[in-house]
Every structure is written in C-alpha cells, then in structure tokens.
Motif scaffolding. Structure first.
Motif, PDB file in Angstrom:
ATOM      1  N   GLU A 107     -12.512  -1.299  29.826  1.00 19.31           N
ATOM      2  CA  GLU A 107     -11.838  -0.276  29.023  1.00 19.31           C
ATOM      3  C   GLU A 107     -12.088   1.120  29.586  1.00 19.31           C
ATOM      4  OE1 GLU A 107     -11.274   0.942  24.306  1.00 19.31           O
ATOM      5  OE2 GLU A 107     -12.958  -0.317  24.916  1.00 19.31           O
ATOM      6  N   LEU A 108     -13.329   1.378  30.013  1.00 18.15           N
ATOM      7  CA  LEU A 108     -13.653   2.672  30.618  1.00 18.15           C
ATOM      8  C   LEU A 108     -12.909   2.870  31.933  1.00 18.15           C
ATOM      9  CD1 LEU A 108     -17.510   2.877  29.944  1.00 18.15           C
ATOM     10  CD2 LEU A 108     -15.702   4.217  28.855  1.00 18.15           C
ATOM     11  N   ASN A 109     -12.760   1.793  32.715  1.00 20.73           N
ATOM     12  CA  ASN A 109     -12.009   1.870  33.971  1.00 20.73           C
ATOM     13  C   ASN A 109     -10.556   2.248  33.706  1.00 20.73           C
ATOM     14  OD1 ASN A 109     -14.063   1.262  35.786  1.00 20.73           O
ATOM     15  ND2 ASN A 109     -13.748  -0.941  35.625  1.00 20.73           N
ATOM     16  N   ILE A 110      -9.982   1.642  32.667  1.00 21.00           N
ATOM     17  CA  ILE A 110      -8.586   1.945  32.328  1.00 21.00           C
ATOM     18  C   ILE A 110      -8.452   3.401  31.888  1.00 21.00           C
ATOM     19  CG2 ILE A 110      -6.708   1.431  30.718  1.00 21.00           C
ATOM     20  CD1 ILE A 110      -7.562  -1.482  30.769  1.00 21.00           C
ATOM     21  N   VAL A 111      -9.430   3.891  31.133  1.00 20.86           N
ATOM     22  CA  VAL A 111      -9.410   5.296  30.703  1.00 20.86           C
ATOM     23  C   VAL A 111      -9.433   6.214  31.922  1.00 20.86           C
ATOM     24  CG1 VAL A 111     -10.742   7.101  29.545  1.00 20.86           C
ATOM     25  CG2 VAL A 111     -10.440   4.884  28.440  1.00 20.86           C
ATOM     26  N   ASP A 112     -10.269   5.882  32.924  1.00 26.39           N
ATOM     27  CA  ASP A 112     -10.339   6.682  34.152  1.00 26.39           C
ATOM     28  C   ASP A 112      -9.012   6.653  34.910  1.00 26.39           C
ATOM     29  OD1 ASP A 112     -12.934   7.474  33.730  1.00 26.39           O
ATOM     30  OD2 ASP A 112     -13.825   5.914  34.993  1.00 26.39           O
ATOM     31  N   PRO A 152       3.151   2.532  46.000  1.00 18.20           N
ATOM     32  CA  PRO A 152       2.316   1.332  46.169  1.00 18.20           C
ATOM     33  C   PRO A 152       0.919   1.485  45.574  1.00 18.20           C
ATOM     34  CG  PRO A 152       2.624   2.463  48.278  1.00 18.20           C
ATOM     35  CD  PRO A 152       3.555   3.099  47.298  1.00 18.20           C
ATOM     36  N   MET A 153       0.439   2.733  45.477  1.00 15.18           N
ATOM     37  CA  MET A 153      -0.874   2.958  44.881  1.00 15.18           C
ATOM     38  C   MET A 153      -0.854   2.602  43.393  1.00 15.18           C
ATOM     39  SD  MET A 153      -3.169   6.420  44.940  1.00 15.18           S
ATOM     40  CE  MET A 153      -3.108   6.503  46.735  1.00 15.18           C
ATOM     41  N   LEU A 154       0.221   2.975  42.698  1.00  8.26           N
ATOM     42  CA  LEU A 154       0.361   2.624  41.283  1.00  8.26           C
ATOM     43  C   LEU A 154       0.475   1.106  41.123  1.00  8.26           C
ATOM     44  CD1 LEU A 154       2.828   5.404  40.070  1.00  8.26           C
ATOM     45  CD2 LEU A 154       0.364   5.268  39.667  1.00  8.26           C
ATOM     46  N   GLU A 155       1.186   0.477  42.049  1.00 10.73           N
ATOM     47  CA  GLU A 155       1.326  -0.976  42.006  1.00 10.73           C
ATOM     48  C   GLU A 155      -0.027  -1.657  42.209  1.00 10.73           C
ATOM     49  OE1 GLU A 155       3.850  -4.429  44.348  1.00 10.73           O
ATOM     50  OE2 GLU A 155       4.612  -2.380  44.326  1.00 10.73           O
ATOM     51  N   SER A 156      -0.839  -1.125  43.133  1.00 13.07           N
ATOM     52  CA  SER A 156      -2.177  -1.673  43.385  1.00 13.07           C
ATOM     53  C   SER A 156      -3.071  -1.540  42.160  1.00 13.07           C
ATOM     54  CB  SER A 156      -2.828  -0.951  44.570  1.00 13.07           C
ATOM     55  OG  SER A 156      -2.114  -1.161  45.750  1.00 13.07           O
ATOM     56  N   THR A 157      -2.867  -0.459  41.412  1.00 18.90           N
ATOM     57  CA  THR A 157      -3.655  -0.233  40.198  1.00 18.90           C
ATOM     58  C   THR A 157      -3.464  -1.367  39.204  1.00 18.90           C
ATOM     59  OG1 THR A 157      -3.459   2.165  40.469  1.00 18.90           O
ATOM     60  CG2 THR A 157      -4.042   1.358  38.285  1.00 18.90           C
ATOM     61  N   LEU A 158      -2.204  -1.735  38.968  1.00 19.15           N
ATOM     62  CA  LEU A 158      -1.924  -2.828  38.029  1.00 19.15           C
ATOM     63  C   LEU A 158      -2.399  -4.166  38.574  1.00 19.15           C
ATOM     64  CD1 LEU A 158       1.592  -1.859  36.656  1.00 19.15           C
ATOM     65  CD2 LEU A 158      -0.574  -1.887  35.419  1.00 19.15           C
ATOM     66  N   HIS A 159      -2.304  -4.344  39.889  1.00 20.75           N
ATOM     67  CA  HIS A 159      -2.781  -5.591  40.500  1.00 20.75           C
ATOM     68  C   HIS A 159      -4.284  -5.745  40.285  1.00 20.75           C
ATOM     69  CE1 HIS A 159      -3.066  -8.948  43.237  1.00 20.75           C
ATOM     70  NE2 HIS A 159      -3.965  -8.302  43.956  1.00 20.75           N
ATOM     71  N   ALA A 168     -11.534  -0.711  45.128  1.00 20.64           N
ATOM     72  CA  ALA A 168     -12.185  -0.861  43.824  1.00 20.64           C
ATOM     73  C   ALA A 168     -11.542   0.097  42.831  1.00 20.64           C
ATOM     74  CB  ALA A 168     -13.681  -0.563  43.958  1.00 20.64           C
ATOM     75  N   MET A 169     -11.847  -0.090  41.560  1.00 17.26           N
ATOM     76  CA  MET A 169     -11.293   0.765  40.508  1.00 17.26           C
ATOM     77  C   MET A 169     -11.624   2.239  40.770  1.00 17.26           C
ATOM     78  SD  MET A 169      -9.639  -0.799  38.040  1.00 17.26           S
ATOM     79  CE  MET A 169      -9.496  -2.312  37.120  1.00 17.26           C
ATOM     80  N   GLU A 170     -12.881   2.509  41.126  1.00 19.84           N
ATOM     81  CA  GLU A 170     -13.304   3.885  41.366  1.00 19.84           C
ATOM     82  C   GLU A 170     -12.531   4.502  42.521  1.00 19.84           C
ATOM     83  OE1 GLU A 170     -15.256   1.273  41.254  1.00 19.84           O
ATOM     84  OE2 GLU A 170     -16.532   1.536  39.479  1.00 19.84           O
ATOM     85  N   THR A 171     -12.242   3.684  43.546  1.00 19.92           N
ATOM     86  CA  THR A 171     -11.503   4.163  44.708  1.00 19.92           C
ATOM     87  C   THR A 171     -10.087   4.557  44.318  1.00 19.92           C
ATOM     88  OG1 THR A 171     -12.761   2.617  46.089  1.00 19.92           O
ATOM     89  CG2 THR A 171     -10.810   3.613  47.077  1.00 19.92           C
ATOM     90  N   VAL A 172      -9.459   3.741  43.485  1.00 17.78           N
ATOM     91  CA  VAL A 172      -8.089   4.028  43.042  1.00 17.78           C
ATOM     92  C   VAL A 172      -8.059   5.307  42.219  1.00 17.78           C
ATOM     93  CG1 VAL A 172      -6.147   3.207  41.669  1.00 17.78           C
ATOM     94  CG2 VAL A 172      -7.430   1.598  43.062  1.00 17.78           C
ATOM     95  N   HIS A 173      -9.023   5.446  41.316  1.00 20.26           N
ATOM     96  CA  HIS A 173      -9.090   6.652  40.484  1.00 20.26           C
ATOM     97  C   HIS A 173      -9.238   7.893  41.356  1.00 20.26           C
ATOM     98  CE1 HIS A 173     -11.581   9.715  38.316  1.00 20.26           C
ATOM     99  NE2 HIS A 173     -10.576   9.605  37.475  1.00 20.26           N
ATOM    100  N   ASP A 174     -10.164   7.847  42.311  1.00 14.21           N
ATOM    101  CA  ASP A 174     -10.384   8.986  43.207  1.00 14.21           C
ATOM    102  C   ASP A 174      -9.133   9.278  44.038  1.00 14.21           C
ATOM    103  OD1 ASP A 174     -12.947   9.154  42.253  1.00 14.21           O
ATOM    104  OD2 ASP A 174     -13.879   8.165  43.974  1.00 14.21           O
ATOM    105  N   ALA A 175      -8.447   8.212  44.484  1.00 17.14           N
ATOM    106  CA  ALA A 175      -7.239   8.385  45.292  1.00 17.14           C
ATOM    107  C   ALA A 175      -6.130   9.054  44.489  1.00 17.14           C
ATOM    108  CB  ALA A 175      -6.766   7.030  45.824  1.00 17.14           C
TER     109      ALA A 175
END
Length: 237
Positions: A207-212, A163-170, A38-45
C-alpha cells in the motif's frame, strides 16, 4: 570591463541545456528498460522524468525556442493529451488497488481465508485490467519534430513515459501472486498467526509503494500540464 562582467554572468545556452537534458533522457531510458526494476526505482524515475519536463519547459522560454514549427507543436500538444489520459487512468487504478488491499487487510484480521483469496483474485484481475487498458491507450507515435528542438525533447520524454507507466502496473500485478490451496491451509493456530502477521506487513508495504507511485505519477501529471501551457503560449506569439 562591463563587457567582461556581462560575459561572466550569461546563463547556460539553450544548446548546452539541450545536451544535458538529452543525456538525462538517455539515462532514464536505460533505467526504464531494465527488467529488474524495483518499486523504488520506478518512483524515482517518475520524479526524475517530471524534473526533465520542468527543464524542457525552461527551454521553451528562450526566444530561439519560441519560433517552433506550428504543425509540430500542435501535434505534440495532441499526443501529450494521451499521456495525460494515461496518468489519470493510472491514478484511478491506484485508488482501486488500494481499496482492494484494505479489504484484504480486513479479511486477514477476521481470519476469513475465503474472503482473502477472493480479494487476492480481485487484485490480480484489477491489475491485469489496468495493464490492458494502458496498452490499448499507449499507442506509439513518432513526432515530425525536425528543426523543433524543444518538441523533439518532449517527444522523447513522452516515449519514455508511456512504457514506464506500463512497467509500473506490471510490477504491481506481480506483488501478490494467486494463492495455492496448500499456501492457505492451516497447520496450527501458532503458524496461522505468524502467517497473518507476515501478510499484513506485506500488504502494508504494498500500500505504501502504491502511495509513492501515485505521488510520482501526480508529479509527472502536473509537469505535463505546465508543459502544455508553455507550448500553447508559443502558438500565441
């Protein structure tokens, strides 16, 4: 007695720190490979990865770690530039996607369905374009870091980051699907108003997810810069 006191105050050894960092890297690798991130998981990672880079940077200050093989250090410095470029590209994509989301919000407020559909398509194209650019830049490379423990850890962190950055855009590309004709048809004024309110909330959340995520990538970028400074210092010793 003084000897006993000194022994009690000795900090953790490089070996124990390395083992701890290695464990954190493996945990992060397992998280990053999950298809249901999830978005939150990626941010925390991303934040955790930045913290790992800080811990590896601390290892660089140990005298035993400063005697690195020059060639391995220089190779890692070169490869870390690719990751820095990826972080910059990601932040540029975030700026573009946020601008499109704001335009979508304006189209919603005006009730302009045609403009809204055009912006949804623009968002999808921008996200896919960023993914393609990332894949083109993110070339996997192995590091000949045998005997260079710090460089080996940096190489592992880098191979997790890409790959984490790639997953973010996906993930971002999946947040807004292409609209179908029926989805945007107007049944009544009441239902139209309800749909607009829901979509506005969805866009605000995105938008808030992208900011995070932007904050997470920025943290990683700063840690990478500090890591490069420390590596460059080892070359001057």
């Amino acid at each position: 007695m003084a000897c006993h006191l000194r022994s009690a105050s000795v900090p953790s050894s490089p070996r124990s720190n390395e083992a701890d960092i290695e464990e954190q890297l493996q945990s992060l690798k397992a998280t990053g490979s999950s298809p249901s991130m999830a978005m939150e998981t990626v941010h925390d990672a991303l934040i955790k990865l930045g913290g790992i880079y800080s811990r590896i940077d601390e290892l660089t200050s140990f005298p035993s770690s400063q005697r690195q093989q020059r060639k391995a250090v220089e190779e890692e410095l070169e490869r870390s530039l690719i990751l820095l470029d990826l972080c910059n590209a990601m932040n540029e994509s975030f700026i573009e996607l946020k601008a499109i989301i704001q335009e979508m919000q304006l189209a919603l407020k005006r009730g302009d369905d045609m403009a809204l559909q055009a912006k949804v398509q623009s968002y999808a194209r921008s996200a896919k374009k960023a993914q393609k650019q990332l894949k083109k830049t993110s070339i996997k490379s192995t590091s000949d870091a045998e005997g260079c423990r710090v460089v080996k850890l940096l190489a592992e962190a880098r191979e997790i980051a890409m790959p984490m950055l790639e997953s973010t855009l996906h993930l971002l590309s999946k947040q807004i699907g292409m609209p179908s004709a029926s989805k945007w048809s107007l049944v009544s004024k009441a239902s139209q108003k309800k749909r607009v309110v829901y979509k506005e909330e969805q866009l605000q959340e995105l938008e808030l997810n992208i900011v995070d995520l932007e904050s997470g990538v920025e943290t990683l970028f700063r840690r990478l810069i500090q890591s490069r400074v420390s590596l460059l210092n080892t070359l001057s010793l």
